[in-house]
Scaffold this motif. Structure first.
Motif, PDB file in Angstrom:
ATOM      1  N   ASN A   1     -62.179  24.874 -14.927  1.00 63.42           N
ATOM      2  CA  ASN A   1     -63.113  26.002 -14.991  1.00 63.42           C
ATOM      3  C   ASN A   1     -63.903  26.014 -16.288  1.00 63.42           C
ATOM      4  O   ASN A   1     -65.053  26.431 -16.320  1.00 63.42           O
ATOM      5  CB  ASN A   1     -62.348  27.332 -14.909  1.00 63.42           C
ATOM      6  N   SER A   2     -63.275  25.575 -17.373  1.00 60.98           N
ATOM      7  CA  SER A   2     -63.970  25.683 -18.652  1.00 60.98           C
ATOM      8  C   SER A   2     -65.070  24.631 -18.805  1.00 60.98           C
ATOM      9  O   SER A   2     -65.900  24.747 -19.701  1.00 60.98           O
ATOM     10  CB  SER A   2     -62.969  25.644 -19.812  1.00 60.98           C
ATOM     11  N   ILE A   3     -65.073  23.629 -17.927  1.00 66.42           N
ATOM     12  CA  ILE A   3     -66.147  22.629 -18.033  1.00 66.42           C
ATOM     13  C   ILE A   3     -67.185  22.757 -16.912  1.00 66.42           C
ATOM     14  O   ILE A   3     -68.185  22.054 -16.904  1.00 66.42           O
ATOM     15  CB  ILE A   3     -65.596  21.184 -18.055  1.00 66.42           C
TER      16      ILE A   3
ATOM     17  N   ILE B   1     -73.877  16.549 -15.450  1.00 64.61           N
ATOM     18  CA  ILE B   1     -72.850  15.527 -15.701  1.00 64.61           C
ATOM     19  C   ILE B   1     -71.935  15.376 -14.491  1.00 64.61           C
ATOM     20  O   ILE B   1     -71.486  16.360 -13.920  1.00 64.61           O
ATOM     21  CB  ILE B   1     -71.955  15.969 -16.896  1.00 64.61           C
ATOM     22  N   GLU B   2     -71.667  14.130 -14.148  1.00 65.98           N
ATOM     23  CA  GLU B   2     -70.609  13.878 -13.158  1.00 65.98           C
ATOM     24  C   GLU B   2     -69.389  13.428 -13.937  1.00 65.98           C
ATOM     25  O   GLU B   2     -69.434  12.426 -14.648  1.00 65.98           O
ATOM     26  CB  GLU B   2     -71.009  12.729 -12.236  1.00 65.98           C
ATOM     27  N   ASN B   3     -68.301  14.146 -13.766  1.00 67.99           N
ATOM     28  CA  ASN B   3     -67.094  13.856 -14.548  1.00 67.99           C
ATOM     29  C   ASN B   3     -66.314  12.721 -13.882  1.00 67.99           C
ATOM     30  O   ASN B   3     -65.232  12.923 -13.362  1.00 67.99           O
ATOM     31  CB  ASN B   3     -66.259  15.135 -14.651  1.00 67.99           C
ATOM     32  N   ASN B   4     -66.861  11.505 -13.881  1.00 70.37           N
ATOM     33  CA  ASN B   4     -66.100  10.414 -13.244  1.00 70.37           C
ATOM     34  C   ASN B   4     -66.295   9.045 -13.905  1.00 70.37           C
ATOM     35  O   ASN B   4     -65.924   8.037 -13.328  1.00 70.37           O
ATOM     36  CB  ASN B   4     -66.416  10.337 -11.744  1.00 70.37           C
ATOM     37  N   GLY B   5     -66.868   9.001 -15.106  1.00 80.38           N
ATOM     38  CA  GLY B   5     -67.003   7.704 -15.785  1.00 80.38           C
ATOM     39  C   GLY B   5     -65.892   7.512 -16.802  1.00 80.38           C
ATOM     40  O   GLY B   5     -64.920   8.270 -16.822  1.00 80.38           O
ATOM     41  N   PRO B   6     -66.026   6.529 -17.677  1.00 75.70           N
ATOM     42  CA  PRO B   6     -65.060   6.371 -18.775  1.00 75.70           C
ATOM     43  C   PRO B   6     -65.098   7.620 -19.665  1.00 75.70           C
ATOM     44  O   PRO B   6     -66.157   8.254 -19.795  1.00 75.70           O
ATOM     45  CB  PRO B   6     -65.592   5.152 -19.540  1.00 75.70           C
ATOM     46  N   VAL B   7     -63.962   7.940 -20.264  1.00 79.38           N
ATOM     47  CA  VAL B   7     -63.877   9.197 -21.028  1.00 79.38           C
ATOM     48  C   VAL B   7     -64.892   9.208 -22.185  1.00 79.38           C
ATOM     49  O   VAL B   7     -64.919   8.303 -23.019  1.00 79.38           O
ATOM     50  CB  VAL B   7     -62.447   9.412 -21.574  1.00 79.38           C
TER      51      VAL B   7
ATOM     52  N   VAL C   1     -63.567  26.668 -25.414  1.00 87.44           N
ATOM     53  CA  VAL C   1     -64.115  25.470 -24.759  1.00 87.44           C
ATOM     54  C   VAL C   1     -65.472  25.785 -24.128  1.00 87.44           C
ATOM     55  O   VAL C   1     -66.433  25.013 -24.252  1.00 87.44           O
ATOM     56  CB  VAL C   1     -63.129  24.941 -23.681  1.00 87.44           C
ATOM     57  N   ILE C   2     -65.557  26.956 -23.486  1.00 82.68           N
ATOM     58  CA  ILE C   2     -66.847  27.320 -22.877  1.00 82.68           C
ATOM     59  C   ILE C   2     -67.939  27.395 -23.948  1.00 82.68           C
ATOM     60  O   ILE C   2     -69.040  26.883 -23.772  1.00 82.68           O
ATOM     61  CB  ILE C   2     -66.723  28.641 -22.084  1.00 82.68           C
ATOM     62  N   TRP C   3     -67.614  27.989 -25.109  1.00 83.67           N
ATOM     63  CA  TRP C   3     -68.675  28.130 -26.137  1.00 83.67           C
ATOM     64  C   TRP C   3     -69.024  26.799 -26.789  1.00 83.67           C
ATOM     65  O   TRP C   3     -70.180  26.543 -27.099  1.00 83.67           O
ATOM     66  CB  TRP C   3     -68.293  29.174 -27.195  1.00 83.67           C
TER      67      TRP C   3
END
Ligand code: ACM
Ligand code: ZN
Length: 523
Positions: A35-37, A46-52, A86-88
């Motif tokens: 939720n925070s991202i 952003i797609e959260n699926n590549g290298p970190v 994290v949200i901020w």
């Protein structure tokens, strides 16, 4: 200087180079939830699926809502002690993003005030959920974290109730329960707490038009057609009023998971209570003679209901006029009338929110409360400055909508002033010229292209254009009300010429005064 509003409060270190943010940037959330991202991924595509590329770490030493951010050419590291932090920090990253690039830097940041609010009146005029979400999204980009949602007034009731459906049937335009849940969830993902307000016992024609039996006389009540203060309010003596409120609040609090609930308490004329045998009997039972104490008893009983539902109540500062005001409430300070009672509350360590009408009422046009004037707000009670020892938990700008029915005008009034408010609440050092430079740079971002911000030449209007707009606004307020409502309003809101004069002195020049006083007191 980084183009950030609000500017970080603790430390900013510029590092050489830039960081290219990949579209597929893997995010390691550590102990934090997805939720925070969520808002960040949406804002930055952003797609959260590549290298970190982005790593979140828990750091219990950081203050509530605070964060550390490090951006290097290799990636982004953030630390926070809670999801809000994290949200901020990700809001900061979104604001720094410029054409896919981020400036390398190290930032340490935390807000000064925990309450950084906007209040939005959807009762006088109704604005749909989509509009409310647009406002929430933009205010959260300024790291404002409270939407105080004014949902009932003399002009309408705006929440679907399954137990008392006549409420929404009479008012016609309202939020369904599903819409409310959706707005609350949308706000939570953007770090925004929703505080609903059901204004009690005054400003209740919206309730009484549906259920007149809860007023003193029980006579039919019409929804109000314009702004003002209306004399028929909830009865403070009938038991069935409290039974009704208990059931109604139980239903409504279910929709709002946040810890706080606003129960109004402003502008409650006592003319009906003075004639009512139920109210008289209650005063006799309590052995009180003041109608302000009867209002305190009313608020105390509503507060007891809210406590049993696990909520912290907030009231406007008129609630403090009683000899023994209710305890355990937070206060929202808006009017300098009865200032002594507000000062006593602050001196005794009460928790309160600063919404001084002369500085933070956003329904007043930019001609009356310009961006610069708002930016330079320094909270005070009369001549006494508010200090860090006072229990002020933050500031809130109020957008009332008696005279606003158009979403574009609504957004124009909020922005850019909400960005100035965000910076005040965040609490770093202030410099207006520098703020304008940062704001200009920030507003170029695609994040702000949909929201309708007032044109720059109206941010700090001057000269005859300013005077003309301010005066026509002010006289429109007065002339828009019917004679009886205006008299009641002037009597309750401004019981004497001194207050009216002080009101106008805050906004107008001495040369404008004869015209304004004539408008105000015309019979
Ligand atoms: C208020 O402006 N009546 C809180
Ligand atoms: Zn009564």
């Amino acid at each position: 200087m980084l183009k950030l509003v609000p500017y970080p409060g603790v430390k900013v270190e510029n590092l050489p180079g830039n960081c290219i943010l990949p579209r597929k940037a893997g995010i390691c959330t550590g102990p934090f939830s997805n939720n925070s991202i969520a808002a960040f991924s949406e804002r930055c595509g952003i797609e959260n699926n590549g290298p970190v590329f982005l790593t979140l770490r828990y750091n219990k030493k950081l203050p509530e809502e605070g964060y550390m951010l490090e951006i290097t050419e290799k990636g982004i590291t953030v630390e926070a002690s809670c999801e809000q932090g994290v949200i901020w920090v990700l809001t900061t990253v979104a604001n720094l993003l410029d054409d896919g690039k981020l400036p390398c830097c190290r930032i340490e940041d935390a807000p000064k005030y925990s309450h950084r609010g906007i209040s939005l009146d959807c009762a006088r005029h109704f604005f749909p959920a989509k509009e409310v979400k647009r406002i929430i999204n933009t205010m959260s980009l300024a790291k404002l974290n409270v939407l105080h949602w004014h949902l009932s007034d003399d002009q309408g009731w705006r929440i679907e109730s399954r137990k008392f459906p006549r409420l929404q049937e009479m008012s016609r335009e309202y939020f369904t329960q599903d819409e409310i849940r959706d707005v609350v969830q949308y706000a939570a993902l953007r770090g925004v707490e929703i505080i609903p307000e059901i204004d009690l016992p005054g400003h209740t024609s919206g309730i009484l038009a549906a259920y007149p039996e809860y007023s003193c006389s029980g006579r039919e009540v019409n929804l109000a057609a314009c702004g003002g203060i209306y004399p028929v309010i909830l009865c403070a003596g009938k038991e069935k009023t409290f039974q009704f409120l208990k059931e109604l609040l139980a239903e409504i609090t279910e929709l709002f998971p946040g810890p706080r609930f606003h129960i109004g308490g402003d502008e409650a004329p006592k003319s009906e209570w003075k004639k009512c045998p139920h109210c008289q009997a209650r005063m006799h039972e309590l052995d009180i003679t003041s109608y302000e104490d009867l209002q305190a008893d009313f608020s105390r009983r509503v507060n007891d209901i809210l406590k049993s539902l696990g909520k912290q109540a907030i009231c406007w500062n008129e609630t403090l006029r009683a000899d023994t005001p209710p305890e355990d409430i937070q206060i929202q300070y808006w009017t300098l009338q009865y200032r002594d009672t507000m000062e006593r509350f602050a001196n005794n360590g009460g928790k309160w929110i600063y919404s001084d009408m002369f500085e933070l009422y956003l329904d007043y046009p930019h001609s009356m409360t310009s961006l610069k004037k708002l930016y330079n707000t320094n909270p005070h009670l009369g001549r006494r400055s508010v200090t860090d020892q006072d229990g002020m938990i933050g500031l809130e700008g109020c957008l009332w909508t008696e005279h606003i029915n158009d979403p574009e005008r609504l957004e124009n009034l909020l922005f850019p002033r909400a960005f100035a408010l965000g910076e005040i609440c965040w609490g770093g050092t202030r410099n207006y010229e520098e703020f304008l430079t940062r704001l200009d740079a920030q507003l170029v971002s695609p994040l702000y292209q949909d929201i309708r911000i007032t044109e720059k030449n109206w941010w700090d209007p001057k000269g005859s254009a300013r005077r003309k707009e301010a005066i026509s606004y002010f006289s429109a307020i007065n002339s828009g009300m019917s004679e009886d409502v205006r008299e009641q309003t002037v009597e309750s809101a401004a019981p004497n010429r001194e207050f009216s004069q002080s009101f106008m002195n805050k906004f107008f020049k001495p040369s404008d005064m004869p015209f304004l006083l004539a408008t105000m007191f015309k019979k």
